[in-house]
Write a protein that holds these residues in place. Structure first.
Motif, PDB file in Angstrom:
ATOM      1  N   LEU A   1       1.573  20.181  75.686  1.00  0.00           N
ATOM      2  CA  LEU A   1       2.025  21.508  75.268  1.00  0.00           C
ATOM      3  C   LEU A   1       1.320  21.903  73.981  1.00  0.00           C
ATOM      4  O   LEU A   1       1.644  21.388  72.909  1.00  0.00           O
ATOM      5  N   GLU A   2       0.339  22.792  74.061  1.00  0.00           N
ATOM      6  CA  GLU A   2      -0.315  23.329  72.869  1.00  0.00           C
ATOM      7  C   GLU A   2       0.561  24.423  72.271  1.00  0.00           C
ATOM      8  O   GLU A   2       1.147  25.229  73.003  1.00  0.00           O
ATOM      9  N   GLU A   3       0.589  24.486  70.931  1.00  0.00           N
ATOM     10  CA  GLU A   3       1.465  25.431  70.218  1.00  0.00           C
ATOM     11  C   GLU A   3       2.887  25.306  70.769  1.00  0.00           C
ATOM     12  O   GLU A   3       3.517  26.279  71.204  1.00  0.00           O
ATOM     13  N   ALA A   4       3.408  24.098  70.724  1.00  0.00           N
ATOM     14  CA  ALA A   4       4.684  23.796  71.372  1.00  0.00           C
ATOM     15  C   ALA A   4       5.848  24.593  70.801  1.00  0.00           C
ATOM     16  O   ALA A   4       6.863  24.778  71.482  1.00  0.00           O
ATOM     17  N   HIS A   5       5.739  25.059  69.561  1.00  0.00           N
ATOM     18  CA  HIS A   5       6.839  25.841  68.986  1.00  0.00           C
ATOM     19  C   HIS A   5       7.041  27.157  69.738  1.00  0.00           C
ATOM     20  O   HIS A   5       8.100  27.780  69.632  1.00  0.00           O
ATOM     21  N   ARG A   6       6.028  27.587  70.501  1.00  0.00           N
ATOM     22  CA  ARG A   6       6.184  28.791  71.323  1.00  0.00           C
ATOM     23  C   ARG A   6       7.014  28.495  72.573  1.00  0.00           C
ATOM     24  O   ARG A   6       7.656  29.396  73.120  1.00  0.00           O
ATOM     25  N   PHE A   7       6.970  27.251  73.054  1.00  0.00           N
ATOM     26  CA  PHE A   7       7.697  26.875  74.259  1.00  0.00           C
ATOM     27  C   PHE A   7       9.076  26.303  73.957  1.00  0.00           C
ATOM     28  O   PHE A   7      10.009  26.453  74.748  1.00  0.00           O
ATOM     29  N   ILE A   8       9.180  25.601  72.822  1.00  0.00           N
ATOM     30  CA  ILE A   8      10.409  24.866  72.513  1.00  0.00           C
ATOM     31  C   ILE A   8      10.915  25.290  71.138  1.00  0.00           C
ATOM     32  O   ILE A   8      10.976  24.491  70.204  1.00  0.00           O
ATOM     33  N   PRO A   9      11.274  26.558  70.965  1.00  0.00           N
ATOM     34  CA  PRO A   9      11.729  26.992  69.644  1.00  0.00           C
ATOM     35  C   PRO A   9      13.066  26.373  69.273  1.00  0.00           C
ATOM     36  O   PRO A   9      13.887  26.050  70.137  1.00  0.00           O
ATOM     37  N   ALA A  10      13.259  26.195  67.972  1.00  0.00           N
ATOM     38  CA  ALA A  10      14.535  25.682  67.484  1.00  0.00           C
ATOM     39  C   ALA A  10      15.632  26.700  67.760  1.00  0.00           C
ATOM     40  O   ALA A  10      15.416  27.909  67.666  1.00  0.00           O
ATOM     41  N   ARG A  11      16.800  26.204  68.092  1.00  0.00           N
ATOM     42  CA  ARG A  11      17.932  27.097  68.344  1.00  0.00           C
ATOM     43  C   ARG A  11      18.636  27.379  67.021  1.00  0.00           C
ATOM     44  O   ARG A  11      19.427  26.577  66.550  1.00  0.00           O
ATOM     45  N   ARG A  12      18.316  28.524  66.440  1.00  0.00           N
ATOM     46  CA  ARG A  12      18.857  28.825  65.103  1.00  0.00           C
ATOM     47  C   ARG A  12      20.077  29.731  65.148  1.00  0.00           C
ATOM     48  O   ARG A  12      20.801  29.847  64.192  1.00  0.00           O
ATOM     49  N   ASP A  13      20.252  30.468  66.238  1.00  0.00           N
ATOM     50  CA  ASP A  13      21.378  31.401  66.288  1.00  0.00           C
ATOM     51  C   ASP A  13      21.908  31.462  67.710  1.00  0.00           C
ATOM     52  O   ASP A  13      21.454  30.759  68.599  1.00  0.00           O
ATOM     53  N   SER A  14      22.898  32.319  67.897  1.00  0.00           N
ATOM     54  CA  SER A  14      23.546  32.436  69.204  1.00  0.00           C
ATOM     55  C   SER A  14      22.974  33.563  70.043  1.00  0.00           C
ATOM     56  O   SER A  14      23.540  33.939  71.058  1.00  0.00           O
ATOM     57  N   SER A  15      21.817  34.116  69.640  1.00  0.00           N
ATOM     58  CA  SER A  15      21.251  35.241  70.372  1.00  0.00           C
ATOM     59  C   SER A  15      20.658  34.822  71.705  1.00  0.00           C
ATOM     60  O   SER A  15      20.361  35.651  72.551  1.00  0.00           O
ATOM     61  N   GLY A  16      20.429  33.505  71.888  1.00  0.00           N
ATOM     62  CA  GLY A  16      19.889  33.027  73.150  1.00  0.00           C
ATOM     63  C   GLY A  16      18.385  33.001  73.204  1.00  0.00           C
ATOM     64  O   GLY A  16      17.801  32.642  74.219  1.00  0.00           O
ATOM     65  N   VAL A  17      17.691  33.424  72.133  1.00  0.00           N
ATOM     66  CA  VAL A  17      16.238  33.456  72.129  1.00  0.00           C
ATOM     67  C   VAL A  17      15.705  32.029  72.283  1.00  0.00           C
ATOM     68  O   VAL A  17      16.024  31.143  71.511  1.00  0.00           O
ATOM     69  N   GLY A  18      14.876  31.836  73.307  1.00  0.00           N
ATOM     70  CA  GLY A  18      14.278  30.532  73.509  1.00  0.00           C
ATOM     71  C   GLY A  18      15.204  29.485  74.079  1.00  0.00           C
ATOM     72  O   GLY A  18      14.798  28.350  74.278  1.00  0.00           O
ATOM     73  N   THR A  19      16.439  29.870  74.386  1.00  0.00           N
ATOM     74  CA  THR A  19      17.428  28.880  74.788  1.00  0.00           C
ATOM     75  C   THR A  19      17.056  28.204  76.096  1.00  0.00           C
ATOM     76  O   THR A  19      17.142  26.978  76.216  1.00  0.00           O
ATOM     77  N   ARG A  20      16.636  28.967  77.097  1.00  0.00           N
ATOM     78  CA  ARG A  20      16.370  28.396  78.419  1.00  0.00           C
ATOM     79  C   ARG A  20      15.198  27.416  78.355  1.00  0.00           C
ATOM     80  O   ARG A  20      15.290  26.287  78.836  1.00  0.00           O
ATOM     81  N   SER A  21      14.083  27.856  77.788  1.00  0.00           N
ATOM     82  CA  SER A  21      12.912  26.981  77.698  1.00  0.00           C
ATOM     83  C   SER A  21      13.213  25.762  76.844  1.00  0.00           C
ATOM     84  O   SER A  21      12.825  24.634  77.181  1.00  0.00           O
ATOM     85  N   THR A  22      13.896  25.963  75.743  1.00  0.00           N
ATOM     86  CA  THR A  22      14.249  24.840  74.873  1.00  0.00           C
ATOM     87  C   THR A  22      15.121  23.832  75.602  1.00  0.00           C
ATOM     88  O   THR A  22      14.913  22.621  75.499  1.00  0.00           O
ATOM     89  N   ALA A  23      16.101  24.323  76.368  1.00  0.00           N
ATOM     90  CA  ALA A  23      16.994  23.421  77.096  1.00  0.00           C
ATOM     91  C   ALA A  23      16.217  22.566  78.094  1.00  0.00           C
ATOM     92  O   ALA A  23      16.484  21.374  78.246  1.00  0.00           O
ATOM     93  N   VAL A  24      15.236  23.166  78.766  1.00  0.00           N
ATOM     94  CA  VAL A  24      14.444  22.419  79.756  1.00  0.00           C
ATOM     95  C   VAL A  24      13.677  21.295  79.092  1.00  0.00           C
ATOM     96  O   VAL A  24      13.720  20.135  79.526  1.00  0.00           O
ATOM     97  N   PHE A  25      12.972  21.604  78.001  1.00  0.00           N
ATOM     98  CA  PHE A  25      12.127  20.589  77.377  1.00  0.00           C
ATOM     99  C   PHE A  25      12.936  19.578  76.564  1.00  0.00           C
ATOM    100  O   PHE A  25      12.503  18.446  76.382  1.00  0.00           O
ATOM    101  N   GLU A  26      14.102  19.991  76.080  1.00  0.00           N
ATOM    102  CA  GLU A  26      14.980  19.000  75.451  1.00  0.00           C
ATOM    103  C   GLU A  26      15.453  17.971  76.479  1.00  0.00           C
ATOM    104  O   GLU A  26      15.534  16.770  76.179  1.00  0.00           O
ATOM    105  N   ARG A  27      15.737  18.437  77.678  1.00  0.00           N
ATOM    106  CA  ARG A  27      16.157  17.482  78.710  1.00  0.00           C
ATOM    107  C   ARG A  27      14.991  16.564  79.089  1.00  0.00           C
ATOM    108  O   ARG A  27      15.182  15.363  79.294  1.00  0.00           O
TER     109      ARG A  27
END
Length: 699
Positions: A533-559
Motif C-alpha cells: 500500500l503506497e501512501e497508506a494513510h490515504r487507504f487507512i486513515p486514523a479514526r479521529r471522529d464519529s463522522s465516518g470518514v475513512g471508517t469502512r476502508s480502515t476497518a477492512v485493513f485493520e482486520r
C-alpha cells in the motif's frame, strides 16, 4: 575473563539502558583488539557485556564527556583528558548464547562488568539470520562492509511499515524489499500493489530485468473495463453497499438490503418473468391513470387490457417457475374483460361499474404478482438470501424496479416508507449518473466474474486461455502477458486517476476480496499474498471522529492487520505521515523501517508502536540522510541504522528538476499540445477526437 579488548565498565543499569565509563585507552574512540582496530563510542555501534552465562548486546545511543576535578596532596598540571570522564549510553537489544545471537534478555550485567566493542564476526552473526530465508536490505550505517539482512518470513508474517517524509527514500526502500524477495526462487509468489501515484509501472516494465523476472500486470490508470481497472459493483457485500449509499439504519438499510437480495435472486433464467411482471405492473398504472381522463378512456383502456392479456397468455404458455401465477392472471383478465364489456368506441368514458371491475382485477393481479415474486426469491419477507453473495445484478434495475417494488411491498405495513427512503433513492440515482463510478456501476456481466477477478489478482490467466473470452479486459491481459515466462506474479493497480472520495470504496472492496479469498482458502495460507500500500494513510486513515470518514476502508485493513497473518495475507505499508495512519495497523506492524521524520506527532506514534529498547534510536529520525533508515522489529535481530541498498529502475518518485525544465525554451512550443492531451483524457475524449481537433486548428 580476559581484559583484552575491554573499552570500559558498566556504571549504571536501568531497565534496558546501560551507562558505560570508558577506560583511558579507549578515549581516543579507537582501540586495538585481538581482531584489529575497533571504533569506540560511535552512535549506532554495538557493544557486548557479560551477564551470567551469556553476553548482553547493546546498541550505543549516546556519548558524552563530563568534566571532573580530583583532589591532590600537591598541585599538579592536569591535561584535559585527565579532567574528563568519557561515557556511553546504550540500549540493550539481545544476547549471545555461545556464537548464536538471540533477541530478548534472560539476565542483566552487574556493575563494573567489562564492556567490549562487538567484533566484526559478532556483528555479522547479529545481522544475518541463521537457518532462515533472509533478504538483504542494505548495509550498516556504521560498518559499511556489513550487510543488513531481514528474516523474510518474520517480515511477511508480521507486516511491515516503511515511513518517512517525502523525498526520504520510502519508495526505493519498498522496492529494495521487493528486490530482496525477488532474489529468492519464488515462482508461486503473489504481490499486489496499490499504487496511488503511478510510480511502479515503470519499475516492472517488460524492458527491465525485474519485469522480465516476474509475471506483471498493470491495471490503469485509465478507469474502465477495457483498461483492466474495473471493479463490478455486485462484488460489494452488505456493509459496503450500506456505506456507499449511506443508508440509514432505521428504515433505509433494511429496504436496501431486501431490494438487493431481490435483484440478486433474479437469475438469467428468471429474468424474463421479472421483466414481464414489470410490464404488467406498468400497464395497470397506465389504465388507472385513464380513470381520470375526461375525454377518452374506454378505447385506450380496451387496448391496454388486450395487450396485457397477450403478454400474460404468452407467459402462461411457458412451463416456468411462475406458470400457475401466469395461468391464474390470464383467467382473471378474461373474466374481468367479459364483465366490463369494454368497447372500442372513440371518445367514450369508463363507467363507474367498469372502474370497479378493473380495480378489483388489478387488486387480484397484484396479489398474483407478489406470489410470482416470492416464487422467484423476491419480495418474500420469509426468504433469507445471502446478502453478501457476489452474484450479478443490474444496479440500474435496482434503481428502476427492485427498490420501488420493495418500497411498494413495505408500504402495506407503513404508508410512510416511501418518504423515509426517498433520499436513498436520490443517492442511488446520483451514483448511477456519476461517471466517476462507471468502472464499478456500468460493468457488463460476463462469464465467471468473481473467478476471473481472483485469477487476475493471483497472477493466473483470467480468460482461462479461451479462444473468444468475454472478460472485459481480455485484450489488455493478452498484450501484457506476451512477455510472461515464469516467476512470481505482480499485479499493480494504478489508482492515480481515481477520485479521492471514490478511492476509499475501491481499496476497501479490493482489500476485503483478498481477505475473504484468504480466509476461505483450504488449506489455510496455501497461496500467500503480499499487499503493498503506497501512501497508506490515504487507504487507512486514523479514526479521529464519529463522522465516518475513512471508517469502512480502515476497518477492512485493520482486520487484515490483526488477522491476515494466519491466513497468509501480509501488508507492506508506505506512508509519509504515520500519525495519520490507523494506530491499530501501525501497532500490528512487526517491522518498522523509518526514514527521516520531522513532525513530532509522527515520531511519537512510532515510539508508542516500537519496542522499548528501540525508542532511544528514534531521536535520530529528524537528522537521517536520504536513503538511510532505522530498522526495528521482529525481522531484524537488533535495531539498526541502515543505508538502504541501491535499486535499479526505481519507482518514478524522484524530485523534478525545475530549473533545467524552465531553462528549456523548446518546451514552450510543446505546451499547447500537452494541454490538449491532458484535457482530452480529463474529459474522456479519445485520441482520434484530439487528432481531429488539432487538424481543424491547422485548417
Amino acid at each position: 575473563m580476559s581484559e583484552v579488548g575491554v573499552i570500559g565498565r558498566v556504571t549504571s543499569v536501568q531497565s534496558t539502558t546501560l551507562r558505560v565509563s570508558l577506560e583511558v585507552g579507549a578515549k581516543g574512540f579507537t582501540k586495538v583488539g585481538p581482531d584489529g582496530l575497533h571504533t569506540v563510542g560511535v552512535v549506532n555501534s554495538y557493544i557486548t557485556v557479560p551477564a551470567g552465562a551469556h553476553r548482553v548486546v547493546a546498541i550505543v545511543t549516546g556519548v558524552s564527556i563530563s568534566r571532573h576535578v580530583e583532589k591532590y596532596d600537591r598541585q599538579v598540571l592536569l591535561s584535559e583528558d585527565d579532567q574528563s570522564a568519557y561515557e556511553l549510553e546504550a540500549a540493550v537489544v539481545g544476547r549471545f548464547e555461545g556464537e548464536a545471537f538471540k533477541s530478548g534478555l534472560t539476565g542483566y550485567p552487574p556493575l563494573h562488568a567489562p564492556v567490549r566493542s562487538a567484533t566484526p564476526r559478532e556483528v555479522k552473526n547479529i545481522f544475518l539470520p541463521r537457518d532462515v530465508p533472509a533478504l538483504r536490505l542494505g548495509t550498516s550505517a556504521v560498518a559499511a562492509e556489513q550487510d543488513v539482512f531481514l528474516d523474510a518470513n518474520l517480515l511477511l508474517g508480521h507486516h511491515c511499515a516503511v515511513v518517512g517524509s517525502t523525498g526520504s527514500g520510502k519508495s526505493c526502500t519498498v522496492m529494495a524489499i521487493l528486490d530482496g524477495l525477488l532474489d529468492k526462487p519464488i515462482p508461486n509468489g503473489h504481490i499486489v500493489i496499490f499504487d496511488i501515484n503511478g510510480e511502479y509501472a515503470q519499475s516492472f516494465s517488460s524492458a527491465t530485468p525485474r519485469g522480465r523476472a516476474t509475471r506483471t500486470i498493470v491495471l490503469g490508470p485509465q478507469l474502465g473495463s477495457s483498461e483492466g481497472l474495473f471493479l463490478p459493483h455486485w462484488f460489494m457485500n452488505n456493509e459496503e453497499n450500506l456505506a456507499l449509499l449511506r443508508a440509514g439504519e432505521g428504515v433505509q438499510a433494511p429496504v436496501l438490503q431486501r431490494s438487493i437480495a431481490d435483484a440478486r435472486a433474479v437469475s438469467s433464467s428468471t429474468q424474463q418473468d421479472v421483466t414481464k411482471l414489470q410490464v404488467i405492473q406498468s400497464a395497470m398504472t397506465v389504465i388507472e391513470q385513464l380513470f381520470g381522463n375526461s375525454n377518452n378512456s374506454e378505447q385506450p383502456t380496451e387496448r391496454q387490457l388486450l395487450s396485457m392479456r397477450e403478454v400474460v397468455a404468452g407467459q402462461a404458455s411457458i412451463d416456468g417457475p411462475c406458470h400457475s401465477q401466469w395461468t391464474e392472471m390470464l383467467r382473471l383478465i378474461d373474466q374481468a374483460g367479459q364483465s366490463a364489456q369494454l368497447s372500442t368506441q372513440k371518445w367514450s368514458l369508463l363507467t363507474a361499474k367498469q372502474k370497479d371491475i378493473l380495480s378489483e382485477l388489478f387488486q387480484n393481479l397484484r396479489t398474483q404478482i407478489s406470489g410470482a415474486f416470492a416464487v422467484l426469491g423476491m419480495g418474500s419477507a420469509e426468504a433469507a438470501p445471502d446478502f453478501d453473495a457476489p452474484v450479478h445484478y443490474s444496479l440500474q434495475q435496482l434503481c428502476d424496479f427492485f427498490l420501488p417494488n420493495r418500497i411498494q411491498i413495505e408500504q402495506a405495513n407503513d404508508n410512510k416508507i416511501a418518504g423515509y427512503v426517498a433520499t436513498l433513492q436520490m443517492r442511488l440515482s446520483r451514483l448511477l449518473a456519476d461517471g466517476r463510478y462507471d468502472f464499478m456501476t456500468r460493468v457488463e456481466n460476463h462469464h465467471d466474474p468473481l473467478g476471473s477477478y481472483l485469477r487476475l489478482l493471483m497472477g493466473a490467466d483470467p480468460t482461462q486461455a479461451t479462444s473468444d473470452p468475454d472478460w472485459p479486459a481480455a485484450n489488455l491481459y493478452a498484450k501484457q502477458a506476451e512477455t510472461h515466462d515464469e516467476g512470481p506474479s505482480v499485479t499493480i493497480f494504478d489508482l492515480s486517476l481515481v477520485a479521492s472520495d471514490v478511492l476509499e470504496n475501491v481499496t476497501a472492496l479490493l482489500g476485503r476480496i483478498l481477505f475473504d479469498f484468504a480466509v476461505r482458502s483450504d488449506p489455510r495460507a496455501a497461496h500467500p499474498v503480499l499487499l503493498v500500500l503506497e501512501e497508506a494513510h490515504r487507504f487507512i486513515p486514523a479514526r479521529r471522529d464519529s463522522s465516518g470518514v475513512g471508517t469502512r476502508s480502515t476497518a477492512v485493513f485493520e482486520r487484515i492487520a490483526k488477522e491476515g497473518r494466519k491466513f497468509g495475507l501480509s501488508l507492506l505499508l508506505a506512508s509519509q505521515r504515520p500519525s495519520e495512519l490507523s494506530e491499530t495497523v501501525v501497532a500490528q506492524c512487526g517491522t518498522v523501517i523509518a526514514h527521516r521524520l520531522t513532525h513530532e506527532a509522527d515520531q511519537t506514534l512510532l515510539r508508542h508502536a516500537t519496542a522499548l529498547s528501540s525508542r532511544a534510536l528514534l531521536d535520530q529520525l529528524p537528522g537521517l540522510a536520504q536513503q538511510h533508515a532505522l530498522v526495528t522489529g521482529v525481522s531484524t535481530g537488533v535495531p539498526a541504522a541502515v543505508r538502504i541498498r541501491d535499486v535499479a529502475d526505481p519507482p518514478k518518485s524522484n524530485d523534478p528538476n525545475f530549473l533545467r525544465t524552465w531553462s528549456d525554451a523548446s518546451k514552450l512550443d510543446e505546451l499547447p499540445s500537452h494541454i490538449d492531451r491532458i484535457v482530452a483524457g480529463w474529459q474522456g475524449n479519445s485520441e482520434e477526437q484530439v487528432t481531429e481537433t488539432e487538424g481543424d486548428d491547422l485548417i
